[in-house]
Design an enzyme around this catalytic site. Structure first.
Site, short mmCIF file in Angstrom:
data_model
loop_
_atom_site.label_atom_id
_atom_site.label_comp_id
_atom_site.label_asym_id
_atom_site.label_seq_id
_atom_site.Cartn_x
_atom_site.Cartn_y
_atom_site.Cartn_z
N LYS A 80 -6.28 -9.48 7.34
CA LYS A 80 -6.39 -9.14 5.90
C LYS A 80 -7.41 -10.03 5.21
O LYS A 80 -8.12 -9.60 4.31
CB LYS A 80 -5.03 -9.28 5.21
CG LYS A 80 -4.12 -8.11 5.53
CD LYS A 80 -2.72 -8.26 5.00
CE LYS A 80 -1.90 -7.06 5.44
NZ LYS A 80 -0.49 -7.16 5.18
N PHE A 120 -1.57 -12.78 -0.68
CA PHE A 120 -0.36 -13.08 0.08
C PHE A 120 -0.22 -11.97 1.14
O PHE A 120 -0.76 -10.88 0.96
CB PHE A 120 0.88 -13.07 -0.82
CG PHE A 120 1.14 -14.40 -1.49
CD1 PHE A 120 0.33 -14.84 -2.51
CD2 PHE A 120 2.21 -15.20 -1.10
CE1 PHE A 120 0.56 -16.06 -3.14
CE2 PHE A 120 2.47 -16.41 -1.71
CZ PHE A 120 1.64 -16.85 -2.73
N LYS A 168 13.56 15.97 -14.03
CA LYS A 168 14.37 15.44 -12.93
C LYS A 168 14.41 16.43 -11.76
O LYS A 168 14.68 17.61 -11.96
CB LYS A 168 15.79 15.16 -13.44
CG LYS A 168 16.66 14.48 -12.44
CD LYS A 168 18.06 14.25 -12.99
CE LYS A 168 18.99 13.88 -11.87
NZ LYS A 168 20.37 13.95 -12.26
N ASP A 188 1.90 0.56 -1.32
CA ASP A 188 0.74 1.13 -0.63
C ASP A 188 0.66 2.64 -0.84
O ASP A 188 -0.40 3.23 -0.67
CB ASP A 188 0.84 0.84 0.88
CG ASP A 188 0.61 -0.64 1.16
OD1 ASP A 188 -0.27 -1.24 0.51
OD2 ASP A 188 1.33 -1.21 2.01
N LYS A 235 -10.22 -7.81 3.52
CA LYS A 235 -10.19 -7.75 2.06
C LYS A 235 -11.15 -8.74 1.42
O LYS A 235 -11.17 -8.89 0.20
CB LYS A 235 -8.76 -7.99 1.55
CG LYS A 235 -7.75 -6.98 2.16
CD LYS A 235 -6.43 -6.96 1.42
CE LYS A 235 -5.42 -6.05 2.11
NZ LYS A 235 -4.34 -5.59 1.26
N ASN A 279 10.05 -2.14 -4.15
CA ASN A 279 10.38 -3.05 -3.05
C ASN A 279 11.20 -4.21 -3.62
O ASN A 279 11.50 -4.25 -4.81
CB ASN A 279 9.11 -3.53 -2.35
CG ASN A 279 8.19 -4.23 -3.32
OD1 ASN A 279 8.52 -5.27 -3.86
ND2 ASN A 279 7.02 -3.64 -3.57
O1 PMT Z 1 8.44 -11.95 -5.48
P1 PMT Z 1 9.29 -12.77 -4.53
O2 PMT Z 1 10.70 -12.22 -4.41
O3 PMT Z 1 9.27 -14.23 -4.83
O4 PMT Z 1 8.68 -12.60 -3.04
C1 PMT Z 1 7.43 -13.11 -2.76
C2 PMT Z 1 6.58 -12.12 -1.94
C3 PMT Z 1 7.17 -12.00 -0.54
C4 PMT Z 1 6.52 -10.75 -2.61
C5 PMT Z 1 5.12 -12.69 -1.93
O5 PMT Z 1 5.15 -13.98 -1.51
C6 PMT Z 1 4.21 -11.87 -1.02
O6 PMT Z 1 4.15 -12.05 0.17
N1 PMT Z 1 3.45 -10.96 -1.68
C7 PMT Z 1 2.59 -10.02 -0.99
C8 PMT Z 1 3.44 -8.92 -0.42
C9 PMT Z 1 2.58 -7.81 0.10
O7 PMT Z 1 2.54 -6.80 -0.50
O8 PMT Z 1 1.87 -8.12 1.15
P2 PMT Z 1 0.87 -7.03 1.82
O9 PMT Z 1 0.68 -7.58 3.17
O10 PMT Z 1 1.41 -5.67 1.71
O11 PMT Z 1 -0.45 -7.12 0.98
C10 PMT Z 1 -1.45 -8.11 1.24
C11 PMT Z 1 -2.17 -8.47 -0.04
O12 PMT Z 1 -2.81 -7.31 -0.57
C12 PMT Z 1 -1.25 -9.00 -1.11
O13 PMT Z 1 -1.91 -10.04 -1.79
C13 PMT Z 1 -1.06 -7.79 -2.04
O14 PMT Z 1 -0.84 -8.20 -3.41
C14 PMT Z 1 -2.38 -7.06 -1.89
N2 PMT Z 1 -2.27 -5.61 -2.08
C15 PMT Z 1 -1.51 -4.84 -1.28
C16 PMT Z 1 -1.48 -3.47 -1.49
C17 PMT Z 1 -2.23 -2.92 -2.56
N3 PMT Z 1 -2.22 -1.62 -2.81
N4 PMT Z 1 -2.95 -3.72 -3.35
C18 PMT Z 1 -2.99 -5.07 -3.13
O15 PMT Z 1 -3.67 -5.79 -3.85
#
Ligand code: PMT
Length: 401
Positions: free
Chosen positions: A337, A323, A289, A279, A341, A210
């Site tokens: 979330k 986040f 490949k 995810d 979580k 991403n």
């Molecule tokens: O890195 P930058 O370019 O500065 O951008 C910042 C950012 C947008 C990446 C950052 O600020 C941000 O929002 N990070 C979380 C992005 C995200 O994956 O959000 P989510 O809504 O998919 O996940 C929610 C939370 O679960 C996050 O804390 C994520 O780290 C966590 N998660 C998600 C999926 C997974 N398999 N494991 C996780 O721990």
């Protein structure tokens, strides 16, 4: 703030040496003890006598000119200094230090000191932009040196651009900041921050990922470290330099990130999950490949482990900060979330807007917490935002005032 502090000023040879005389004057007026050493070429611009008069101390120019037989001057001065400033720093002295060369009084002392060293470059704009100088500065930053960036303006060589030694008043105010008693509410705490994207391999040459640049997570790690925490940064592949003083653990996939964070989890006090974790990953990581075939194809995906959810399930004493990057129903999803979580706070980014979230230098977020806590933050640089977020959370948790 700076009264009775020991400041060692290393002066190398450029026209800006005259400003270094003014710097010594201002530092001594503020009560600091300043000792000066000069490179041979610096003495061509201003005599050691000028610095001697301003500092009221001997000036050091020659490694072999031992003024006190009881000590070795360059070691003694290296140990004496609370702060070392190289100003003006020429391309030559920067290059020598980056390569560990110690062939005069200044460079031997710089290698011998364990004190904080600041480097204030001053040179022609094209010299400052030269790949070799850029490379040397990058290397020194990695080694823990801090730079006082040159200002822009008319240079002595006639060019207009970046290369002027920062004004003495500005350097003095940085020195005052440096010696100001530090606010360290996270001292004694261990903070783990995850940052950047993950890469989920399809085959040896392709992967799913991403747009996370890591900037937000790296800013959170820098803020935690500045607030006094022992900080561990678990980072996916990014192009930015880790903050000085932070322990970096580089990972690639969601699974590697999970394992790295779990290893640190028990002993940690705060975990910040700023990483954009995949995810889904390809069900099979092909050893060779994938070859092109006629017609369409599809890749079967399987779920990765949700790291934040796993941490929430295993939570003991830790404070969990996640986040959320959303394009719609931002707050509703963030609050969902938070509960699902078992996090303590979720910082919501509305990534449908181009000026925030992925890849930007600034961010605009809303933090949500238990008991309907909610606070909006106006757009600001990610570094500043990271500190503000910690200060809000630490105050709410009773960790600081
Ligand atoms: O890195 P930058 O370019 O500065 O951008 C910042 C950012 C947008 C990446 C950052 O600020 C941000 O929002 N990070 C979380 C992005 C995200 O994956 O959000 P989510 O809504 O998919 O996940 C929610 C939370 O679960 C996050 O804390 C994520 O780290 C966590 N998660 C998600 C999926 C997974 N398999 N494991 C996780 O721990």
């Amino acid at each position: 703030m700076i009264a009775n502090k020991n400041i060692l000023l290393c002066v190398s040879g450029g026209i800006a040496v005259y400003k270094a005389v003014a710097l010594v004057s201002k530092l001594t007026q503020a009560g600091a003890h300043v000792k000066v050493m000069m490179t041979e070429s610096a003495t061509r611009f201003v005599t050691p006598l000028s610095f001697q008069v301003m500092s009221k101390h001997d000036v050091y120019t020659d490694t072999f000119d031992e003024k006190d037989s009881g000590v070795i001057a360059h070691i003694d001065l290296a140990d004496w200094a609370d702060l070392v400033i190289v100003a003006p720093a020429t391309a030559n002295i920067i290059g020598k230090l980056a390569n560990g060369i110690a062939d005069d009084m200044v460079t031997t002392t710089l290698l011998a000191t364990t004190s904080k060293v600041w480097i204030a470059p001053a040179m022609n704009v094209h010299m400052y932009d030269h790949p070799a100088v850029i490379r040397n500065i990058e290397r020194l930053v990695k080694d823990g040196y801090e730079f006082i960036e040159p200002a822009e303006g008319i240079l002595a060589c006639g060019y207009v651009g970046k290369g002027r030694l920062e004004e003495p008043e500005k350097i003095v105010s940085l020195v005052e900041q440096f010696f100001k008693p530090k606010f360290l509410p996270l001292k004694g705490k261990k903070v783990v921050v995850s940052a950047g994207p993950t890469r989920e391999r399809i085959d040896p040459v392709r992967y799913l990922t991403n747009f996370s640049s890591g900037k937000m997570g790296y800013a959170m790690a820098a803020a935690a470290q500045k607030l006094g925490a022992e900080t561990i940064l678990v980072s996916g592949p990014v192009d930015i330099t880790p903050p000085v003083g932070v322990k970096l653990i580089s990972v690639e996939s969601a699974e590697e990130m999970l394992q790295a964070i779990l290893r640190e989890y028990d002993g940690s006090d705060i975990v910040v999950k700023a990483a954009a974790v995949a995810d889904y990953r390809p069900k099979t990581n092909l050893p060779q490949k994938m070859k092109k075939q006629a017609g369409d194809t599809s890749i079967e995906l399987e779920r990765t482990t949700d790291i934040l959810l796993t941490l929430g399930e295993r939570k003991q004493h830790q404070l969990l900060i996640g986040f959320a990057a959303e394009t719609n129903n931002v707050l509703e999803y963030a609050k969902g979330k938070l509960i699902k979580k078992n996090a303590d706070y979720i910082i919501a980014n509305d990534v449908s807007k181009l000026d925030r979230g992925f890849g930007t230098d600034s961010n605009t977020v809303t933090i949500v917490g238990k008991e309907d806590f909610q606070k909006n933050y106006a757009s600001m640089p990610k570094e500043q935002l990271a500190t503000e977020l910690f200060l809000t959370i630490l105050k709410r948790e009773g960790i600081s005032q």
